[in-house]
Design a protein around this motif. Structure first.
Motif, PDB file in Angstrom:
ATOM      1  N   MET A 191     -14.783  -0.115   7.183  1.00 32.93           N
ATOM      2  CA  MET A 191     -13.342  -0.317   7.016  1.00 32.93           C
ATOM      3  C   MET A 191     -12.787   0.715   6.033  1.00 32.93           C
ATOM      4  SD  MET A 191     -12.961  -3.451   4.299  1.00 32.93           S
ATOM      5  CE  MET A 191     -13.554  -3.273   2.609  1.00 32.93           C
ATOM      6  N   LYS A 192     -11.465   0.941   6.151  1.00 36.03           N
ATOM      7  CA  LYS A 192     -10.810   1.847   5.207  1.00 36.03           C
ATOM      8  C   LYS A 192     -10.393   1.056   3.961  1.00 36.03           C
ATOM      9  CE  LYS A 192      -7.606   3.553   7.934  1.00 36.03           C
ATOM     10  NZ  LYS A 192      -6.331   4.174   8.255  1.00 36.03           N
ATOM     11  N   ALA A 193     -10.551   1.686   2.791  1.00 42.16           N
ATOM     12  CA  ALA A 193     -10.128   1.032   1.553  1.00 42.16           C
ATOM     13  C   ALA A 193      -9.706   2.098   0.554  1.00 42.16           C
ATOM     14  CB  ALA A 193     -11.266   0.200   0.975  1.00 42.16           C
ATOM     15  N   MET A 194      -8.805   1.719  -0.335  1.00 44.23           N
ATOM     16  CA  MET A 194      -8.446   2.584  -1.459  1.00 44.23           C
ATOM     17  C   MET A 194      -9.172   2.006  -2.673  1.00 44.23           C
ATOM     18  SD  MET A 194      -6.360   5.005  -0.396  1.00 44.23           S
ATOM     19  CE  MET A 194      -5.433   5.665  -1.769  1.00 44.23           C
ATOM     20  N   VAL A 195     -10.020   2.827  -3.340  1.00 45.57           N
ATOM     21  CA  VAL A 195     -10.818   2.285  -4.445  1.00 45.57           C
ATOM     22  C   VAL A 195     -10.555   3.030  -5.747  1.00 45.57           C
ATOM     23  CG1 VAL A 195     -12.675   1.525  -2.908  1.00 45.57           C
ATOM     24  CG2 VAL A 195     -12.843   3.751  -4.014  1.00 45.57           C
ATOM     25  N   LEU A 196     -10.729   2.282  -6.836  1.00 43.54           N
ATOM     26  CA  LEU A 196     -10.659   2.857  -8.176  1.00 43.54           C
ATOM     27  C   LEU A 196     -12.097   3.053  -8.659  1.00 43.54           C
ATOM     28  CD1 LEU A 196      -8.898   3.600 -10.696  1.00 43.54           C
ATOM     29  CD2 LEU A 196      -9.230   1.237 -11.446  1.00 43.54           C
ATOM     30  N   GLU A 247       8.171  -0.503   1.970  1.00 41.38           N
ATOM     31  CA  GLU A 247       6.839  -0.441   2.597  1.00 41.38           C
ATOM     32  C   GLU A 247       6.189   0.933   2.481  1.00 41.38           C
ATOM     33  OE1 GLU A 247       6.951  -1.752   6.644  1.00 41.38           O
ATOM     34  OE2 GLU A 247       7.408  -3.824   6.080  1.00 41.38           O
ATOM     35  N   TYR A 248       4.884   0.921   2.289  1.00 40.64           N
ATOM     36  CA  TYR A 248       4.060   2.135   2.262  1.00 40.64           C
ATOM     37  C   TYR A 248       2.846   1.884   3.143  1.00 40.64           C
ATOM     38  CZ  TYR A 248       6.617   3.052  -2.101  1.00 40.64           C
ATOM     39  OH  TYR A 248       7.601   3.244  -3.048  1.00 40.64           O
ATOM     40  N   ARG A 249       2.199   2.983   3.608  1.00 39.81           N
ATOM     41  CA  ARG A 249       0.929   2.816   4.311  1.00 39.81           C
ATOM     42  C   ARG A 249      -0.201   2.725   3.280  1.00 39.81           C
ATOM     43  NH1 ARG A 249      -0.437   7.324   6.800  1.00 39.81           N
ATOM     44  NH2 ARG A 249       1.220   8.516   5.808  1.00 39.81           N
ATOM     45  N   LEU A 250      -1.351   2.203   3.696  1.00 40.54           N
ATOM     46  CA  LEU A 250      -2.500   2.080   2.781  1.00 40.54           C
ATOM     47  C   LEU A 250      -2.801   3.422   2.105  1.00 40.54           C
ATOM     48  CD1 LEU A 250      -4.941   0.482   1.635  1.00 40.54           C
ATOM     49  CD2 LEU A 250      -6.208   1.103   3.710  1.00 40.54           C
ATOM     50  N   GLU A 251      -2.786   4.481   2.898  1.00 43.27           N
ATOM     51  CA  GLU A 251      -3.102   5.825   2.372  1.00 43.27           C
ATOM     52  C   GLU A 251      -2.082   6.286   1.341  1.00 43.27           C
ATOM     53  OE1 GLU A 251      -2.820   4.905   5.484  1.00 43.27           O
ATOM     54  OE2 GLU A 251      -4.634   5.418   6.572  1.00 43.27           O
ATOM     55  N   GLU A 252      -0.902   5.648   1.307  1.00 42.13           N
ATOM     56  CA  GLU A 252       0.149   6.054   0.367  1.00 42.13           C
ATOM     57  C   GLU A 252       0.134   5.219  -0.911  1.00 42.13           C
ATOM     58  OE1 GLU A 252       3.753   7.536   3.230  1.00 42.13           O
ATOM     59  OE2 GLU A 252       3.361   5.377   3.187  1.00 42.13           O
ATOM     60  N   ALA A 253      -0.956   4.502  -1.149  1.00 41.45           N
ATOM     61  CA  ALA A 253      -1.025   3.610  -2.318  1.00 41.45           C
ATOM     62  C   ALA A 253      -0.791   4.375  -3.621  1.00 41.45           C
ATOM     63  CB  ALA A 253      -2.376   2.900  -2.354  1.00 41.45           C
ATOM     64  N   ASN A 254      -1.361   5.580  -3.727  1.00 48.44           N
ATOM     65  CA  ASN A 254      -1.176   6.346  -4.967  1.00 48.44           C
ATOM     66  C   ASN A 254       0.300   6.658  -5.220  1.00 48.44           C
ATOM     67  OD1 ASN A 254      -3.848   6.540  -5.955  1.00 48.44           O
ATOM     68  ND2 ASN A 254      -4.312   8.101  -4.403  1.00 48.44           N
ATOM     69  N   ARG A 255       1.005   7.030  -4.152  1.00 48.82           N
ATOM     70  CA  ARG A 255       2.431   7.341  -4.312  1.00 48.82           C
ATOM     71  C   ARG A 255       3.190   6.085  -4.755  1.00 48.82           C
ATOM     72  NH1 ARG A 255       7.084   7.728  -1.072  1.00 48.82           N
ATOM     73  NH2 ARG A 255       6.037   7.192   0.877  1.00 48.82           N
ATOM     74  N   ALA A 256       2.851   4.951  -4.157  1.00 49.37           N
ATOM     75  CA  ALA A 256       3.521   3.701  -4.540  1.00 49.37           C
ATOM     76  C   ALA A 256       3.282   3.398  -6.021  1.00 49.37           C
ATOM     77  CB  ALA A 256       2.999   2.553  -3.678  1.00 49.37           C
ATOM     78  N   LEU A 257       2.048   3.640  -6.490  1.00 54.76           N
ATOM     79  CA  LEU A 257       1.709   3.349  -7.893  1.00 54.76           C
ATOM     80  C   LEU A 257       2.444   4.290  -8.846  1.00 54.76           C
ATOM     81  CD1 LEU A 257      -2.085   2.755  -7.296  1.00 54.76           C
ATOM     82  CD2 LEU A 257      -0.502   1.045  -8.211  1.00 54.76           C
ATOM     83  N   VAL A 258       2.484   5.572  -8.477  1.00 52.13           N
ATOM     84  CA  VAL A 258       3.166   6.549  -9.329  1.00 52.13           C
ATOM     85  C   VAL A 258       4.662   6.218  -9.408  1.00 52.13           C
ATOM     86  CG1 VAL A 258       3.866   8.982  -9.482  1.00 52.13           C
ATOM     87  CG2 VAL A 258       1.476   8.394  -8.998  1.00 52.13           C
ATOM     88  N   ASN A 279      -3.063  11.928 -13.833  1.00 52.04           N
ATOM     89  CA  ASN A 279      -3.731  11.862 -12.538  1.00 52.04           C
ATOM     90  C   ASN A 279      -2.874  11.058 -11.564  1.00 52.04           C
ATOM     91  OD1 ASN A 279      -5.417  11.491 -10.369  1.00 52.04           O
ATOM     92  ND2 ASN A 279      -7.005  10.372 -11.492  1.00 52.04           N
ATOM     93  N   GLY A 280      -2.181  11.788 -10.692  1.00 54.01           N
ATOM     94  CA  GLY A 280      -1.287  11.125  -9.737  1.00 54.01           C
ATOM     95  C   GLY A 280      -2.017  10.521  -8.548  1.00 54.01           C
ATOM     96  N   GLU A 281      -3.350  10.694  -8.497  1.00 52.64           N
ATOM     97  CA  GLU A 281      -4.124  10.116  -7.392  1.00 52.64           C
ATOM     98  C   GLU A 281      -5.311   9.318  -7.932  1.00 52.64           C
ATOM     99  OE1 GLU A 281      -4.909  13.083  -4.360  1.00 52.64           O
ATOM    100  OE2 GLU A 281      -2.817  12.785  -3.739  1.00 52.64           O
ATOM    101  N   PRO A 282      -5.044   8.215  -8.607  1.00 53.15           N
ATOM    102  CA  PRO A 282      -6.122   7.450  -9.242  1.00 53.15           C
ATOM    103  C   PRO A 282      -7.059   6.767  -8.245  1.00 53.15           C
ATOM    104  CG  PRO A 282      -4.041   6.262  -9.396  1.00 53.15           C
ATOM    105  CD  PRO A 282      -3.713   7.621  -8.867  1.00 53.15           C
ATOM    106  N   LEU A 283      -6.569   6.507  -7.031  1.00 48.45           N
ATOM    107  CA  LEU A 283      -7.410   5.802  -6.054  1.00 48.45           C
ATOM    108  C   LEU A 283      -7.907   6.776  -4.991  1.00 48.45           C
ATOM    109  CD1 LEU A 283      -5.265   2.572  -5.415  1.00 48.45           C
ATOM    110  CD2 LEU A 283      -6.912   3.010  -7.239  1.00 48.45           C
ATOM    111  N   ASP A 284      -9.132   6.540  -4.502  1.00 49.15           N
ATOM    112  CA  ASP A 284      -9.712   7.358  -3.436  1.00 49.15           C
ATOM    113  C   ASP A 284      -9.761   6.562  -2.138  1.00 49.15           C
ATOM    114  OD1 ASP A 284     -10.269   9.495  -5.138  1.00 49.15           O
ATOM    115  OD2 ASP A 284     -12.166   8.590  -5.779  1.00 49.15           O
ATOM    116  N   LEU A 285      -9.404   7.228  -1.050  1.00 50.32           N
ATOM    117  CA  LEU A 285      -9.537   6.611   0.269  1.00 50.32           C
ATOM    118  C   LEU A 285     -10.996   6.717   0.695  1.00 50.32           C
ATOM    119  CD1 LEU A 285      -8.086   5.380   2.784  1.00 50.32           C
ATOM    120  CD2 LEU A 285      -7.899   7.718   3.647  1.00 50.32           C
TER     121      LEU A 285
END
Ligand SMILES: [Zn+2]
Ligand SMILES: [Zn+2]
Length: 343
Positions: free
Chosen positions: A1-6, A315-326, A15-21
Motif C-alpha cells: 500500500m501507499k503511505a506517507m511516513v515520518l 482537499e489534498y491528495r495523499l501525495e500532497e500531504a507535505n504541502r498541506a502540512l506546510v 524541511n518542506g518535505e518532512p514525510l516520504d511517500l
C-alpha cells in the motif's frame, strides 16, 4: 500500500518535505482488530507537533494521521462488532489500558498507557490502517467522508474543551485563535447555548471575517479587550501571549481552557506579564484539555449530525500531504484540510 511516513524529527521551516511517500505491506489485523481501507484522513496541527518533536512519535517510521474515515475490509480473529463494508472513523485515542483508575472513572484520556493514533500507532496517511474494533466509531450517514474526518479530532477535542469550559446558556464565550477546532466550537456553542454571545480573537483578518460570517458577535485581535467580560475562553493558539491577554477579558470566576497539546517556546516570556490581581485573582482559572475519550467522539458525532455541523473542507491528495502540512504551518487556514485517499 501507499503511505506517507515520518522517518525522523525535523523542522518544517527548514524541511518542506518532512514525510516520504513509501510502498509498504498492507497491515494484517491482529486479534480483535479491524482493517480499514482509508477514504479520507484529516490534517491536524498535532502532526506539526509530532514532526517537529514537541510530542514525538514513540517509534519510527510512523504513519501520521488521527482523523481517519474508511470502510472495514477485513477483521482479525475474534473481531465481531462490525461488518465488512461498514463506514467507521478512528480518532486520536488509539487505545488505553482499560484497567487503571483513570480508565475506570471515564477519564481514559488521562491513562498512563494512552496510545495516540499516528504517534504511537500507525495512522491514516495511508491506503489502509488497523485499529481495535472498540476504538472505531460509526459515522452518521448525513456526513460525507470528507466532512466527517475533521470532526474526529478538531471537532471532538473542541467538544471536550467546550464541556470543560462549563458554560451556561447566556454566558459569554471567547475563542482565542480561529482554526479548524475553534470554528467547529463556534457552531456547537450556537446550538448548545443559543443565548450566549461568542467573541473571537485572531491575528488574521481572514479568520476574523470568517468568525463573523459564522455568527461571532465580535472579532478582534488577540491583544484587544473584548467589549464585554467573558465567562469562559477557549484558547487554540500555539503561543503564550494570547493566553495572558485573554486573562484580562475573563469575568470573575471565569475559566480559560487551553486546547493545545503543546505550546511553542518562542514567546514564553509573555507569562511574566501575568499580573496576579488583574489576571488571576477573583477565582479565575486556567485549565488544559488533554486527549479525548471514546465517549467524547461518540457524543460529538451524534451532536454534529443533529446540528448539523458541516466543516469547511480543503482537499489534498495523499501525495500532497507535505504541502498541506506546510500550508497549515504557515497559517493558510480556512476550515479544515483533508487528504482524499481512497473512494
Ligand atoms: Zn488532531
Ligand atoms: Zn488506563
Amino acid at each position: 500500500m501507499k503511505a506517507m511516513v515520518l522517518k525522523h524529527i525535523t523542522s518544517l521551516a527548514e524541511n518542506g518535505e518532512p514525510l516520504d511517500l513509501v510502498d509498504m505491506p498492507t497491515p494484517v489485523p491482529k486479534e480483535y482488530e479491524v482493517l480499514l481501507q482509508v477514504a479520507v484522513c484529516g490534517v491536524c496541527h498535532t502532526e506539526l507537533d509530532e514532526i517537529e518533536g514537541r510530542t514525538p512519535p514513540s517509534h519510527f517510521s510512523i504513519i501520521p494521521g488521527h482523523q481517519v474515515v474508511g470502510r472495514i475490509v477485513k477483521q482479525g480473529p475474534g473481531a465481531s462488532r462490525w461488518r465488512t463494508g461498514d463506514r467507521v472513523g478512528i480518532a486520536w485515542i488509539h487505545s488505553a489500558c482499560g484497567v487503571c483508575d483513570f480508565c475506570r472513572s471515564g477519564r481514559e484520556n488521562l491513562c498512563d498507557d494512552f496510545k495516540a493514533t499516528g504517534r504511537d500507532a500507525h495512522g491514516g496517511y495511508a491506503e489502509y490502517t488497523t485499529v481495535h474494533e472498540n476504538f472505531a466509531y460509526p459515522i452518521p450517514e448525513s456526513l460525507s467522508d470528507a466532512e466527517a474526518a475533521p470532526l474526529l479530532c478538531a471537532g471532538a477535542i473542541g467538544y471536550r474543551s467546550l464541556c470543560l469550559a462549563s458554560l451556561r446558556d447566556g454566558n459569554n464565550l471567547g475563542l482565542t485563535g480561529f482554526g479548524a477546532s475553534a470554528h467547529l466550537v463556534l457552531m456547537m456553542a450556537k446550538h448548545l447555548y443559543p443565548n450566549s454571545k461568542v467573541f473571537v480573537f485572531s491575528r488574521t483578518e481572514g479568520e476574523r471575517m470568517f468568525a463573523q460570517e459564522l455568527g461571532a458577535v465580535w472579532a478582534g485581535n488577540t491583544e484587544d479587550r473584548s467589549p464585554e467580560k467573558l465567562h469562559a475562553v477557549i484558547d487554540t493558539t500555539p503561543a503564550w501571549s494570547p493566553v495572558v491577554d485573554a486573562m484580562q477579558n475573563l469575568e470573575k470566576g471565569g475559566r480559560l481552557v487551553i486546547n493545545a497539546i503543546r505550546k511553542e517556546e518562542g514567546d514564553k516570556k509573555a507569562l511574566l506579564k501575568l499580573d496576579y490581581p488583574r489576571d488571576l485573582w477573583m477565582e479565575k482559572e486556567i485549565k488544559s484539555v488533554a486527549n479525548i475519550t471514546r465517549n467524547d467522539v461518540e457524543d460529538f458525532l451524534k451532536l454534529a449530525a443533529e446540528i448539523p455541523i458541516r466543516p469547511e473542507i480543503q482537499e489534498y491528495r495523499l501525495e500532497e500531504a507535505n504541502r498541506a502540512l506546510v500550508e497549515l504551518k504557515s497559517g493558510k487556514i480556512r476550515g479544515s484540510k483533508v487528504l482524499k485517499i481512497g473512494d
